[in-house]
Design an enzyme around this catalytic site. Structure first.
Site, PDB file in Angstrom:
ATOM      1  N   HIS A   1      -2.149   1.483   7.208  1.00 27.30           N
ATOM      2  CA  HIS A   1      -2.464   1.364   5.786  1.00 27.30           C
ATOM      3  C   HIS A   1      -2.233   2.715   5.117  1.00 27.30           C
ATOM      4  CE1 HIS A   1      -4.186  -0.303   2.214  1.00 27.30           C
ATOM      5  NE2 HIS A   1      -5.302   0.404   2.259  1.00 27.30           N
TER       6      HIS A   1
ATOM      7  N   CYS B   1       0.826  -1.214   0.000  1.00 28.03           N
ATOM      8  CA  CYS B   1       0.000   0.000   0.000  1.00 28.03           C
ATOM      9  C   CYS B   1       0.855   1.258   0.000  1.00 28.03           C
ATOM     10  CB  CYS B   1      -0.941   0.003   1.194  1.00 28.03           C
ATOM     11  SG  CYS B   1      -0.106  -0.113   2.804  1.00 28.03           S
TER      12      CYS B   1
ATOM     13  N   ASN C   1      -8.895   3.742  -2.335  1.00 28.85           N
ATOM     14  CA  ASN C   1      -8.172   2.589  -1.790  1.00 28.85           C
ATOM     15  C   ASN C   1      -7.653   1.751  -2.955  1.00 28.85           C
ATOM     16  OD1 ASN C   1      -7.122   0.765   0.028  1.00 28.85           O
ATOM     17  ND2 ASN C   1      -9.034   0.492   1.153  1.00 28.85           N
TER      18      ASN C   1
END
Length: 353
Positions: free
Chosen positions: A280, A125, A301
């Site tokens: 994240h 990520c 995302n």
């Protein structure tokens, strides 16, 4: 006699602690092996009138355990020493900002802003957030629509950025983009395109090897590189974050993920229930206020469109929900190599260096 009793008591206490320690470890192991998606969590949120968001059993994680989900959370915080030596951007309060802003409509000519990708089964990520933000900024500042390679940053940054699929630090990712650049997606596509090919997805994917060669025979690695001018942080103030996005484009943000976040479907997220599972990194593209009066950040995302609100989510703005306003990292796109592209297209153009 008393010394004998004392020895017996100490032996019993030691045994008792060992048993309970093993039991606690066993419970942790059971927790990690349990499904990340729980009907009880979704029900608790959906029956809470104060939650402000809707939960669902998202298809993206229908077969994931807690341990597998945790592996996607690859955002690592940078040491305080490094943070203090990094430029922090602020913006003058004279800039009038709109109440609602969405980078997808503000720069509708930039197709990359609205792309939703999938990091697969790798904790990459931190690399996605950086590369996606930079490619958006190339379009915003130079009107160049390009897709850049997450794989280059993930595989080639090495120990400088962190541990590849086991996580990395956004600040170092942006420094890599500044010092070494990143090639195009066409040159070096992402390695995990098909997802997990073996039952249970265990073990997780290893970090891909750094191979400094384009997959296409007619593309050159060095000439495919695109750079950031520098790496900087944005002050942890909602106004400064909004002003940065409004003026320069999407930014990379890091935040703490709890169990309930895996269940997000729509609305303005705030943590309601469950344990903290890790950090994240995602791309922040806008802000607004819901019909219920909740101020929010709008984020893209990289868990594909089957998760959340077509791949996007909103999170409460102005209260540093889950640390969302703590770690804002970005950089401006560089003209390095772009000048070469221009001269290649039209040799008659006079470019002064």
């Amino acid at each position: 006699m008393s010394s004998t009793l004392l020895l017996f008591f100490l032996a019993f206490s030691s045994s008792f602690l060992q048993i309970n320690g093993a039991e606690a470890e066993h419970l942790t192991s059971l927790k990690l092996k349990s499904p990340i998606l729980q009907e009880s969590i979704a029900k608790q949120i959906n029956e809470n009138p104060e939650a402000g968001w809707e939960a669902a059993i998202n298809p993206r994680f229908s077969n994931f355990t807690v341990a597998q989900f945790k592996r996607l959370l690859g955002f690592k915080k940078t040491s305080r020493k490094e943070l203090t030596s990094t430029p922090v951007i602020t913006h003058p309060k004279s800039l009038k900002l709109p109440k609602h802003f969405d980078a997808r409509t503000a720069w509708s000519q930039c197709s990359t802003i609205g792309r939703i990708l999938d990091q697969g089964h790798c904790g990459s990520c931190w690399a996605f957030g950086a590369v996606e933000s930079l490619q958006d900024r190339f379009c915003i500042h130079f009107d160049v629509n390009i897709t850049l390679s997450v794989n280059d940053l993930l595989a080639c940054c090495g120990f400088l950025c962190g541990d590849g699929c086991d996580g990395g630090e956004p600040l170092y990712a942006w420094r890599y983009l500044s010092n070494h650049g990143v090639v195009t997606e066409e040159c070096n596509p992402y390695f995990d395109q098909i997802g997990c090919a073996h039952p249970g997805c265990e073990p997780a994917y290893q970090t891909p090897k750094c191979v400094k060669k384009c997959v296409g025979g007619n593309l050159l690695w060095k000439r495919s590189k695109h750079y950031s001018v520098s790496a900087y942080r944005v002050k942890s103030d909602p106004y400064d974050i909004m002003a940065e996005v409004y003026k320069n484009g999407p930014v990379e943000v890091g935040f703490t993920v709890y169990e309930d976040f895996a269940h997000y479907k729509s609305g303005v997220y705030k943590h309601i229930t469950g344990f903290a599972l890790g950090g994240h990194a995602v791309k922040l593209i806008g802000w607004g206020t819901s019909d219920d009066g909740d101020d929010y950040w709008l984020l893209a995302n990289q868990w594909n469109r089957s998760w959340g609100d077509d791949g996007y989510f909103k999170i409460k703005r102005g209260t540093n929900e889950c640390g969302i306003e703590d770690d804002i990292t970005a950089g401006l796109p560089s003209t390095k190599n772009l000048i070469r592209e221009v001269t290649d297209m039209d040799t008659d153009i006079d470019v002064s260096f």
